[in-house]
Design a protein around this motif. Structure first.
Motif, mmCIF file in Angstrom:
data_model
loop_
_atom_site.group_PDB
_atom_site.id
_atom_site.type_symbol
_atom_site.label_atom_id
_atom_site.label_comp_id
_atom_site.label_asym_id
_atom_site.label_seq_id
_atom_site.Cartn_x
_atom_site.Cartn_y
_atom_site.Cartn_z
ATOM 1 N N VAL A 16 0.835 -1.271 -0.081
ATOM 2 C CA VAL A 16 -0.112 -0.226 -0.042
ATOM 3 C C VAL A 16 0.838 1.137 -0.048
ATOM 4 C CG1 VAL A 16 -1.571 1.262 1.565
ATOM 5 C CG2 VAL A 16 -1.963 -1.074 1.032
ATOM 6 N N SER A 19 2.452 1.607 -3.657
ATOM 7 C CA SER A 19 1.580 2.133 -4.685
ATOM 8 C C SER A 19 1.092 3.525 -4.486
ATOM 9 C CB SER A 19 0.590 1.106 -4.876
ATOM 10 O OG SER A 19 -0.221 0.962 -3.776
ATOM 11 N N GLN A 58 -9.401 -2.938 2.669
ATOM 12 C CA GLN A 58 -8.478 -2.800 1.679
ATOM 13 C C GLN A 58 -7.148 -3.506 2.207
ATOM 14 O OE1 GLN A 58 -7.944 1.545 1.216
ATOM 15 N NE2 GLN A 58 -10.267 1.679 1.212
ATOM 16 N N ARG A 62 -5.326 -7.250 0.135
ATOM 17 C CA ARG A 62 -4.056 -7.124 -0.369
ATOM 18 C C ARG A 62 -3.327 -8.410 0.685
ATOM 19 N NH1 ARG A 62 -1.638 -2.671 -2.780
ATOM 20 N NH2 ARG A 62 -3.131 -1.029 -3.445
ATOM 21 N N MET A 91 -9.346 3.832 -3.714
ATOM 22 C CA MET A 91 -8.752 2.719 -4.411
ATOM 23 C C MET A 91 -7.900 3.298 -5.634
ATOM 24 S SD MET A 91 -9.925 -0.145 -2.810
ATOM 25 C CE MET A 91 -8.990 0.953 -1.652
ATOM 26 N N TYR A 96 -5.332 0.144 -6.634
ATOM 27 C CA TYR A 96 -5.949 -1.167 -6.563
ATOM 28 C C TYR A 96 -7.214 -1.219 -7.347
ATOM 29 C CZ TYR A 96 -5.239 -5.425 -4.001
ATOM 30 O OH TYR A 96 -4.988 -6.606 -3.527
ATOM 31 N N LYS A 115 -10.372 -6.918 -7.623
ATOM 32 C CA LYS A 115 -9.922 -7.223 -6.151
ATOM 33 C C LYS A 115 -11.154 -6.586 -5.226
ATOM 34 C CE LYS A 115 -6.513 -9.231 -7.364
ATOM 35 N NZ LYS A 115 -6.353 -10.487 -7.564
#
Length: 161
Positions: A16, A19, A58, A62, A91, A96, A115
């Protein structure tokens, strides 16, 4: 009950942060909820507005992806369209793949590799869950009800218990 690998949650946190380009640190309540979900326990997170309840699912998806070699997905059900729009923007910032079920055709659902899928009562999500040909059907690791205190608005009726 399988033991939760600390590495999975830490790996998800690193992913997280990588990204998003920002430092996200789970609060103790968030981490506890993620670990409980990974241990196949039900979770009811009653936390203040703005606390980061969305980060719980979230991070869970993951972390679950590490356990399932990238084959985890979750369904987030919310009666509030504005919540879904906010979560979709979040997101996107975190890099994601997430979509609103209302914007997907049945064919999209069957072949997609999302996802996180957000749903309201506007488009029935039961059919997606029952469709054995759907990738999402096979990959759903959790169903989250966001803003559950407004669920009675889905039917347009309220009833006394």
């Amino acid at each position: 009950m399988a033991a939760v690998d600390v590495d999975v949650v830490e790996s998800a946190s690193r992913a997280v942060n990588s990204s998003s380009g920002r430092e996200i640190v789970l609060k103790p309540e968030q981490e506890s909820a993620v670990r409980a979900l990974l241990a196949d326990r039900d979770v009811l997170a009653v936390l203040p507005t703005g606390y980061g309840k969305g980060l719980i699912y979230q991070m869970f998806v993951r972390a679950k992806n590490y356990e399932l070699n990238g084959n985890a997905a979750i369904l987030v059900i919310s009666p509030l369209k504005s919540i879904i729009e906010d979560q979709l923007q979040e997101m996107e910032l975190l890099g994601y793949p997430a979509k609103d079920l209302a914007n997907l055709s049945n064919d999209d659902i069957r072949r997609c590799n999302l996802k996180i899928v957000f749903a309201t009562a506007e488009k029935p999500f039961r059919a997606m869950l029952m469709d054995s040909k759907s990738k999402l059907h096979r990959n759903i690791s959790a169903i989250v009800v966001d803003e559950s205190h407004t669920v009675e608005t889905w039917t347009g009726k309220s009833r006394k218990l």
